[in-house]
Design a protein around this motif. Structure first.
Motif, PDB file in Angstrom:
ATOM      1  N   ARG A  44       1.068  -1.040   0.253  1.00 48.51           N
ATOM      2  CA  ARG A  44      -0.032   0.149   0.303  1.00 48.51           C
ATOM      3  C   ARG A  44       0.702   1.332   0.076  1.00 48.51           C
ATOM      4  O   ARG A  44       1.879   1.420   0.867  1.00 48.51           O
ATOM      5  CB  ARG A  44      -0.964  -0.034   1.113  1.00 48.51           C
ATOM      6  CG  ARG A  44      -1.752  -1.070   1.730  1.00 48.51           C
ATOM      7  CD  ARG A  44      -2.675  -1.771   2.947  1.00 48.51           C
ATOM      8  NE  ARG A  44      -1.673  -1.885   3.586  1.00 48.51           N
ATOM      9  CZ  ARG A  44      -1.797  -2.212   4.952  1.00 48.51           C
ATOM     10  NH1 ARG A  44      -3.381  -2.123   5.405  1.00 48.51           N
ATOM     11  NH2 ARG A  44      -0.761  -3.082   5.306  1.00 48.51           N
ATOM     12  N   VAL A  45       0.880   1.723  -0.809  1.00 54.72           N
ATOM     13  CA  VAL A  45       1.482   3.473  -1.603  1.00 54.72           C
ATOM     14  C   VAL A  45       0.974   4.489  -1.542  1.00 54.72           C
ATOM     15  O   VAL A  45       0.296   4.623  -2.209  1.00 54.72           O
ATOM     16  CB  VAL A  45       2.798   3.068  -2.947  1.00 54.72           C
ATOM     17  CG1 VAL A  45       3.239   4.330  -2.781  1.00 54.72           C
ATOM     18  CG2 VAL A  45       3.631   1.844  -2.209  1.00 54.72           C
ATOM     19  N   LEU A  46       1.339   5.271  -0.250  1.00 53.84           N
ATOM     20  CA  LEU A  46       1.048   6.989  -0.519  1.00 53.84           C
ATOM     21  C   LEU A  46       1.658   7.770  -0.998  1.00 53.84           C
ATOM     22  O   LEU A  46       3.343   7.778  -0.740  1.00 53.84           O
ATOM     23  CB  LEU A  46       0.826   7.011   0.651  1.00 53.84           C
ATOM     24  CG  LEU A  46       0.456   8.679   1.076  1.00 53.84           C
ATOM     25  CD1 LEU A  46      -0.738   9.133   0.726  1.00 53.84           C
ATOM     26  CD2 LEU A  46       0.547   9.152   2.424  1.00 53.84           C
ATOM     27  N   ILE A  47       1.859   8.416  -1.869  1.00 53.30           N
ATOM     28  CA  ILE A  47       2.653   9.028  -3.054  1.00 53.30           C
ATOM     29  C   ILE A  47       1.871  10.508  -2.613  1.00 53.30           C
ATOM     30  O   ILE A  47       0.973  11.147  -2.059  1.00 53.30           O
ATOM     31  CB  ILE A  47       2.261   8.847  -4.157  1.00 53.30           C
ATOM     32  CG1 ILE A  47       2.926   7.541  -4.480  1.00 53.30           C
ATOM     33  CG2 ILE A  47       3.468  10.099  -4.771  1.00 53.30           C
ATOM     34  CD1 ILE A  47       2.595   6.929  -5.948  1.00 53.30           C
ATOM     35  N   ALA A  48       2.927  11.156  -1.901  1.00 54.77           N
ATOM     36  CA  ALA A  48       2.321  13.103  -1.615  1.00 54.77           C
ATOM     37  C   ALA A  48       3.069  14.109  -2.811  1.00 54.77           C
ATOM     38  O   ALA A  48       4.335  14.109  -2.300  1.00 54.77           O
ATOM     39  CB  ALA A  48       2.909  13.526  -0.019  1.00 54.77           C
ATOM     40  N   GLU A  49       2.433  14.135  -3.917  1.00 53.04           N
ATOM     41  CA  GLU A  49       3.108  15.225  -4.774  1.00 53.04           C
ATOM     42  C   GLU A  49       1.734  15.879  -4.999  1.00 53.04           C
ATOM     43  O   GLU A  49       0.142  15.476  -5.516  1.00 53.04           O
ATOM     44  CB  GLU A  49       2.859  13.989  -5.862  1.00 53.04           C
ATOM     45  CG  GLU A  49       3.598  14.890  -7.173  1.00 53.04           C
ATOM     46  CD  GLU A  49       4.527  15.254  -7.027  1.00 53.04           C
ATOM     47  OE1 GLU A  49       4.420  16.844  -7.514  1.00 53.04           O
ATOM     48  OE2 GLU A  49       5.990  14.197  -6.901  1.00 53.04           O
ATOM     49  N   ASN A  54       3.152  14.524 -12.622  1.00 50.63           N
ATOM     50  CA  ASN A  54       3.672  13.631 -11.833  1.00 50.63           C
ATOM     51  C   ASN A  54       3.114  12.512 -11.589  1.00 50.63           C
ATOM     52  O   ASN A  54       3.113  11.123 -11.233  1.00 50.63           O
ATOM     53  CB  ASN A  54       4.513  14.466 -11.090  1.00 50.63           C
ATOM     54  CG  ASN A  54       6.085  15.291 -11.970  1.00 50.63           C
ATOM     55  OD1 ASN A  54       6.586  14.927 -13.002  1.00 50.63           O
ATOM     56  ND2 ASN A  54       6.525  16.209 -10.885  1.00 50.63           N
ATOM     57  N   VAL A  55       1.726  12.504 -10.683  1.00 50.69           N
ATOM     58  CA  VAL A  55       0.914  12.232 -10.386  1.00 50.69           C
ATOM     59  C   VAL A  55       0.858  11.149 -11.399  1.00 50.69           C
ATOM     60  O   VAL A  55       0.493  10.142 -10.935  1.00 50.69           O
ATOM     61  CB  VAL A  55      -0.127  12.805 -10.021  1.00 50.69           C
ATOM     62  CG1 VAL A  55      -1.693  12.367  -9.377  1.00 50.69           C
ATOM     63  CG2 VAL A  55       0.404  13.703  -8.416  1.00 50.69           C
ATOM     64  N   MET A  99       7.928  10.958  -1.067  1.00 57.05           N
ATOM     65  CA  MET A  99       7.646  11.898  -0.316  1.00 57.05           C
ATOM     66  C   MET A  99       7.928  12.941  -1.320  1.00 57.05           C
ATOM     67  O   MET A  99       9.443  13.044  -1.196  1.00 57.05           O
ATOM     68  CB  MET A  99       7.574  11.871   1.050  1.00 57.05           C
ATOM     69  CG  MET A  99       7.715  14.042   1.628  1.00 57.05           C
ATOM     70  SD  MET A  99       5.623  13.825   1.936  1.00 57.05           S
ATOM     71  CE  MET A  99       5.730  13.212   3.959  1.00 57.05           C
ATOM     72  N   ASP A 100       7.218  13.864  -2.183  1.00 59.90           N
ATOM     73  CA  ASP A 100       7.911  15.039  -2.362  1.00 59.90           C
ATOM     74  C   ASP A 100       7.707  16.214  -1.687  1.00 59.90           C
ATOM     75  O   ASP A 100       7.371  16.644  -0.209  1.00 59.90           O
ATOM     76  CB  ASP A 100       6.514  15.981  -3.495  1.00 59.90           C
ATOM     77  CG  ASP A 100       7.417  16.998  -4.563  1.00 59.90           C
ATOM     78  OD1 ASP A 100       8.271  16.730  -4.486  1.00 59.90           O
ATOM     79  OD2 ASP A 100       6.463  17.687  -5.040  1.00 59.90           O
ATOM     80  N   LEU A 101       9.145  16.761  -2.202  1.00 58.15           N
ATOM     81  CA  LEU A 101       9.115  17.813  -0.613  1.00 58.15           C
ATOM     82  C   LEU A 101       9.418  18.909  -1.010  1.00 58.15           C
ATOM     83  O   LEU A 101       8.651  20.123  -0.041  1.00 58.15           O
ATOM     84  CB  LEU A 101      11.261  17.771  -0.672  1.00 58.15           C
ATOM     85  CG  LEU A 101      12.163  17.013  -0.711  1.00 58.15           C
ATOM     86  CD1 LEU A 101      13.306  17.007  -0.930  1.00 58.15           C
ATOM     87  CD2 LEU A 101      11.224  16.065   0.368  1.00 58.15           C
ATOM     88  N   GLN A 102       8.587  19.834  -2.181  1.00 55.17           N
ATOM     89  CA  GLN A 102       8.225  21.391  -2.241  1.00 55.17           C
ATOM     90  C   GLN A 102       6.179  20.950  -2.328  1.00 55.17           C
ATOM     91  O   GLN A 102       6.949  20.914  -4.420  1.00 55.17           O
ATOM     92  CB  GLN A 102       9.090  21.940  -3.696  1.00 55.17           C
ATOM     93  CG  GLN A 102      10.513  22.304  -3.098  1.00 55.17           C
ATOM     94  CD  GLN A 102      10.673  22.991  -4.159  1.00 55.17           C
ATOM     95  OE1 GLN A 102      10.245  24.079  -4.954  1.00 55.17           O
ATOM     96  NE2 GLN A 102      12.481  23.347  -3.835  1.00 55.17           N
ATOM     97  N   MET A 103       6.335  21.039  -1.697  1.00 58.65           N
ATOM     98  CA  MET A 103       4.274  21.575  -1.573  1.00 58.65           C
ATOM     99  C   MET A 103       3.959  22.382  -0.927  1.00 58.65           C
ATOM    100  O   MET A 103       4.533  22.807  -0.137  1.00 58.65           O
ATOM    101  CB  MET A 103       3.884  19.948  -1.261  1.00 58.65           C
ATOM    102  CG  MET A 103       4.056  18.466  -2.039  1.00 58.65           C
ATOM    103  SD  MET A 103       3.460  16.999  -1.759  1.00 58.65           S
ATOM    104  CE  MET A 103       4.200  17.472   0.459  1.00 58.65           C
ATOM    105  N   PRO A 104       2.563  23.002  -1.500  1.00 63.50           N
ATOM    106  CA  PRO A 104       2.577  23.799  -0.869  1.00 63.50           C
ATOM    107  C   PRO A 104       1.691  23.397   0.145  1.00 63.50           C
ATOM    108  O   PRO A 104       1.349  22.082   0.752  1.00 63.50           O
ATOM    109  CB  PRO A 104       0.817  23.792  -2.029  1.00 63.50           C
ATOM    110  CG  PRO A 104       0.622  22.834  -2.686  1.00 63.50           C
ATOM    111  CD  PRO A 104       1.902  22.395  -2.933  1.00 63.50           C
TER     112      PRO A 104
END
Length: 603
Positions: free
Chosen positions: A479-484, A489-490, A527-532
């Protein structure tokens, strides 16, 4: 000294220069005015002795007066104050001791004044060593004379001369005036020097304040530059990630031959663009002194085979022969060093060799030069049969953004940073590159590097991928969570994960990722590093604070397009387990995910 001073100069200002220190200028002025006073005083004594018909004393005083005049003229023509001071002290010592032992055969107040004047003058003008010397040369003979007189044993054939009272008065007054003048002048010079030191200290303090401001400004400028590079890197790498990622996905979908050719061209162009960006960022990192060399164990033979594997294909596509020769003595040895930076050096040298060779061969040779039990010295050489380099241009090719000529740049392209990066990386390890080249025949780049040797037996490389795959298969689909936040890219990530039969969950920012972790169950987070709203660093920190230990310890891989030099430290400092730079290679991401998931299962 001032070379424009003429022989007939009598001004003290013309013999003073800005190159002279304050103390030296004070010494020259003291000599100048002191010689004037001495000439006047000795002249007055000479006149008085002449009137009283003291022939011997008149003659000796005349010689002394002439000597003083010559010294004064020499001073105003060539102000060598040290030589003049020695001559004056020698004359004064001779006059003093002659009066004591021969002329007057007595120690009176005049003798005491002259001795005191010699002591003061020698210390002020010539320093401690010369001051002690002239003091002892005058005092010791006088003390010996006094002892002899006390025992009534001093007898010479010459009858002592008698000096009348007027001569004594003139001599005593002149001595007192000269002593007061010397003390007063040097006291003023001392006070002036103290004041100048105070002013200098204040000016230095002001300069230090200005320097701190300049350094602070430079630091802010450097920080702004780094942030600008990070931002530009992120902005460039993000679309590049989509271009390269989509190209990889399309090539994984069994395209038609004509489509595959187009995709190969697209991938090649995208990778070239990425290489240019990476070169600029990497060179900036090196120039900023942010490079830290690792010291890890690796197999040199495997490293060279991996580096040369892709380059061999590139050379063969161009119709070139590619030869890799590795010394058999290196086959079963593991060494300690920085395999990443060594790979970068070799890769750049081979790329240059292939780029500038139209036909012929590119050789890569790795030979063991020395074996000192726990340390070996290895010679790396990359040789080609390319266009070669003119002798006068050998130094220029290592300068940043420079190639041999404008024609070379236009014909072959590139940033001109490859060899500059190689040279800087070697210099940071106190190593030197050797170059031999002939125009039209080819070039050879070589360097020697020393490695500590592992004392453990080199084991045959065994891939742990099947074990990892079995570990993942045993737990089912991860189970993968992608923060983007970037939708392109999504979409890319979803398509990529669909190839691995994984359906990821998407969080559009860091805050949303924390909520999903709190209320859901995941095996790993990308985890993307630069996000709002909340960036990846802060989100990782908050996840590590969760009350549920299983959720707080969930593996997190950072996805970054940043070029900040401290990105590695910041990633691990925020609690994340690893990171992958965009544009990432699918195999690299999959390998790191498998490694972390396997470790999580074993724990």
């Amino acid at each position: 000294m001032n070379r424009d001073v003429g022989f007939f100069n009598f001004s003290v200002n013309k013999i003073l220069t800005k190159d002279q220190s304050t103390l030296d200028q004070a010494r020259i002025r003291l000599l100048y005015y002191g010689l004037w006073l001495a000439i006047i005083a000795v002249g007055a004594v000479l006149i008085n002795l002449y009137v009283e018909h003291r022939e011997i004393l008149t003659f000796s005083t005349s010689v002394l007066l002439l000597s003083l005049v010559i010294l004064f003229k020499y001073l105003t023509f060539r102000p060598r104050w040290g030589i003049i001071s020695h001559i004056m002290l020698v004359l004064a010592t001779m006059v003093n001791l002659t009066n004591v032992f021969i002329t007057l055969q007595n120690v009176d107040i005049i003798t005491a004044q002259i001795t005191f004047l010699i002591i003061v003058f020698s210390f002020y003008m010539l320093g401690q060593t010369c001051g002690l010397f002239y003091s002892l040369v005058n005092l010791i003979p006088i003390l010996i004379f006094l002892v002899l007189m006390f025992n009534s044993s001093y007898v010479i054939g010459l009858k002592p001369k008698v000096v009348d009272e007027s001569t004594k008065i003139i001599s005593i007054c002149a001595s007192f005036i000269f002593i007061i003048f010397v003390q007063n002048y040097f006291y003023r010079a001392f006070i002036k020097n103290i004041r100048q030191l105070k002013v200098t200290a204040e000016e230095r303090g002001s300069l230090n304040v200005e320097l701190e401001k300049v350094l602070e400004k430079a630091e802010k400028s450097s920080q702004a530059k780094s942030e600008f590079l990070s931002t530009m890197s992120h902005e460039i790498r993000t679309p590049m990630n989509a271009v390269i990622g989509m190209t990889n996905l399309l090539m994984m979908g069994n395209p038609r031959p004509d489509q595959k050719d187009n995709l190969e061209i697209l991938k090649f162009s995208a990778n070239n663009l990425l290489a240019l960006v990476n070169d600029v960022l990497d060179f900036n990192k090196i120039e900023s002194g942010k490079v830290v060399f690792e010291n890890i164990k690796f197999n040199l033979v495997e490293l060279m085979q991996n580096v040369c594997g892709g380059q061999r294909l590139k050379a063969e596509e161009k119709g070139l022969n590619f030869i890799l020769e590795i010394d058999n003595n290196l086959r079963n040895k593991d060494v300690f060093g920085d395999p990443t930076r060594l790979s970068q050096i070799i890769f750049n040298l081979i790329s240059n060799g292939i780029k500038f060779t139209h036909n012929g061969t590119v050789w890569v040779k790795v030979n063991q030069l020395e074996n000192r039990h726990n340390t070996i010295t290895v010679d790396f050489s990359v040789k080609d049969t390319g266009i070669g380099i003119e002798r006068e241009n050998l130094n220029a090719i290592f300068e940043p953004f420079t190639q041999e000529s404008i024609t070379t740049t236009r014909q072959y392209g590139g940033t001109g940073l490859g060899l500059a990066i190689v040279k800087r990386l070697l210099e940071l390890q106190n190593l030197r590159m050797s170059v031999q080249s002939q125009p039209g025949k080819g070039s050879e780049f070589s360097f020697n590097m020393e490695f500590p040797v592992s004392t453990e037996s080199a084991a045959e490389p065994v891939s742990n991928q099947p074990v990892v795959l079995r570990a993942i298969e045993s737990m089912g689909t991860p189970r993968v969570l992608i923060a983007e936040d970037n939708m392109v890219n999504v979409m890319l990530m979803k398509k990529l994960f669909s190839k691995w039969n994984i359906v990821p969950t998407i969080a559009e920012n860091g805050e949303r990722a924390i909520e999903m972790v709190q209320y859901g169950n995941f095996d790993i987070i990308l985890m993307d590093l630069q996000m709002p709203v909340l960036n990846g660093f802060d989100a990782a920190v908050e996840i590590r604070k969760l009350a549920d230990p299983k959720k707080a310890n969930i593996p997190i891989i950072a996805l970054t397009a940043s070029a900040l030099f401290d990105i590695r430290e910041r990633v691990f400092g925020s609690g994340m387990n690893d990171y992958v730079s965009k544009p990432f290679k699918p195999d690299e991401l999959r390998e790191k995910m498998q490694s972390l998931l396997s470790a999580a299962i074993q724990n």
